[in-house]
Design a protein around this motif. Structure first.
Motif, PDB file in Angstrom:
ATOM      1  N   MET A   1       0.844  -1.175   0.000  1.00  0.00           N
ATOM      2  CA  MET A   1       0.000   0.000   0.000  1.00  0.00           C
ATOM      3  C   MET A   1       0.897   1.248   0.000  1.00  0.00           C
ATOM      4  SD  MET A   1      -2.958   1.131   2.702  1.00  0.00           S
ATOM      5  CE  MET A   1      -4.097  -0.072   2.095  1.00  0.00           C
ATOM      6  N   SER A   2       0.600   2.179  -0.905  1.00  0.00           N
ATOM      7  CA  SER A   2       1.408   3.394  -1.023  1.00  0.00           C
ATOM      8  C   SER A   2       1.021   4.408   0.056  1.00  0.00           C
ATOM      9  CB  SER A   2       1.215   4.019  -2.407  1.00  0.00           C
ATOM     10  OG  SER A   2      -0.071   4.607  -2.502  1.00  0.00           O
ATOM     11  N   LYS A   3       1.852   5.425   0.218  1.00  0.00           N
ATOM     12  CA  LYS A   3       1.555   6.469   1.200  1.00  0.00           C
ATOM     13  C   LYS A   3       0.296   7.241   0.818  1.00  0.00           C
ATOM     14  CE  LYS A   3       6.221   6.836   2.808  1.00  0.00           C
ATOM     15  NZ  LYS A   3       7.421   7.600   2.986  1.00  0.00           N
ATOM     16  N   ILE A   4       0.077   7.432  -0.463  1.00  0.00           N
ATOM     17  CA  ILE A   4      -1.141   8.134  -0.887  1.00  0.00           C
ATOM     18  C   ILE A   4      -2.377   7.296  -0.568  1.00  0.00           C
ATOM     19  CG2 ILE A   4      -1.227   7.386  -3.312  1.00  0.00           C
ATOM     20  CD1 ILE A   4      -1.878  10.946  -2.217  1.00  0.00           C
ATOM     21  N   ASP A   5      -2.274   5.972  -0.723  1.00  0.00           N
ATOM     22  CA  ASP A   5      -3.384   5.088  -0.345  1.00  0.00           C
ATOM     23  C   ASP A   5      -3.680   5.204   1.154  1.00  0.00           C
ATOM     24  OD1 ASP A   5      -3.712   4.055  -2.938  1.00  0.00           O
ATOM     25  OD2 ASP A   5      -2.245   2.459  -2.576  1.00  0.00           O
ATOM     26  N   ILE A   6      -2.626   5.257   1.949  1.00  0.00           N
ATOM     27  CA  ILE A   6      -2.800   5.388   3.401  1.00  0.00           C
ATOM     28  C   ILE A   6      -3.453   6.728   3.732  1.00  0.00           C
ATOM     29  CG2 ILE A   6      -1.559   5.618   5.593  1.00  0.00           C
ATOM     30  CD1 ILE A   6       0.522   3.622   4.379  1.00  0.00           C
ATOM     31  N   LEU A   7      -3.007   7.801   3.075  1.00  0.00           N
ATOM     32  CA  LEU A   7      -3.608   9.114   3.308  1.00  0.00           C
ATOM     33  C   LEU A   7      -5.109   9.089   3.022  1.00  0.00           C
ATOM     34  CD1 LEU A   7      -3.585  12.195   3.810  1.00  0.00           C
ATOM     35  CD2 LEU A   7      -3.021  12.455   1.392  1.00  0.00           C
ATOM     36  N   PHE A   8      -5.501   8.543   1.878  1.00  0.00           N
ATOM     37  CA  PHE A   8      -6.917   8.557   1.530  1.00  0.00           C
ATOM     38  C   PHE A   8      -7.733   7.595   2.388  1.00  0.00           C
ATOM     39  CE2 PHE A   8      -5.274  10.898  -2.048  1.00  0.00           C
ATOM     40  CZ  PHE A   8      -6.197  11.936  -2.100  1.00  0.00           C
ATOM     41  N   ARG A   9      -7.120   6.546   2.877  1.00  0.00           N
ATOM     42  CA  ARG A   9      -7.821   5.676   3.823  1.00  0.00           C
ATOM     43  C   ARG A   9      -8.073   6.431   5.129  1.00  0.00           C
ATOM     44  NH1 ARG A   9      -5.768   0.105   6.359  1.00  0.00           N
ATOM     45  NH2 ARG A   9      -4.491   0.157   4.516  1.00  0.00           N
ATOM     46  N   CYS A  10      -7.076   7.189   5.573  1.00  0.00           N
ATOM     47  CA  CYS A  10      -7.247   7.983   6.802  1.00  0.00           C
ATOM     48  C   CYS A  10      -8.304   9.064   6.617  1.00  0.00           C
ATOM     49  CB  CYS A  10      -5.920   8.614   7.214  1.00  0.00           C
ATOM     50  SG  CYS A  10      -4.723   7.429   7.860  1.00  0.00           S
TER      51      CYS A  10
END
Length: 140
Positions: free
Chosen positions: A1-10
């Protein structure tokens, strides 16, 4: 999972959690999402479409994060402009990128620099500069 994926999940799953802290200012993921969506709506209301470009001449700050996420939501291309650049470099980036708008500090010498550069562009490609971060700023 990319950092952008983590951001949008948050953004979706942790709206009350702190997203960013800059100095004495902080922003939750929910606030970031709300401000970014509001800003994206402003862009769409002004006729921005996927692939249009917006130059961003801001120091690292919360408004920069709002712009990044808002640009993602609106589908526009975020054109970063280093705040340490001088007028020649800025003029080249603005001319070469095709940016329609420039986000800039609300006031001060860096805001004046952007205004001067935009006025001097031969093709007048930049439609508008937007002051960000001060009292009465036009940004989301």
């Amino acid at each position: 999972m990319s950092k952008i994926d983590i951001l949008f999940r948050c953004l979706r799953q942790k709206p009350d959690a702190t997203a960013f802290v800059f100095g004495d200012e902080s922003l939750t993921f929910g606030e970031l999402d709300s401000r970014a969506r509001r800003y994206a709506g402003v862009l769409e209301a002004h006729g921005f479409e996927r692939g249009d470009r917006i130059a961003v001449f801001l120091p690292t700050c919360i408004d920069l994060m709002v712009a990044l996420v808002g640009h993602y939501y609106a589908g526009v291309i975020h054109v970063p402009v280093n705040t340490r650049y001088g007028d020649v470099e800025i003029a080249h980036i603005l001319s070469d990128s095709g940016a329609r708008w420039v986000l800039r500090p609300d006031e001060g010498p860096r805001a004046a620099l952007i205004e001067s550069v935009v006025e001097g562009l031969p093709e007048k490609s930049v439609e508008r500069t937007i002051g960000v971060g001060g009292p009465g700023a036009e940004f989301a």
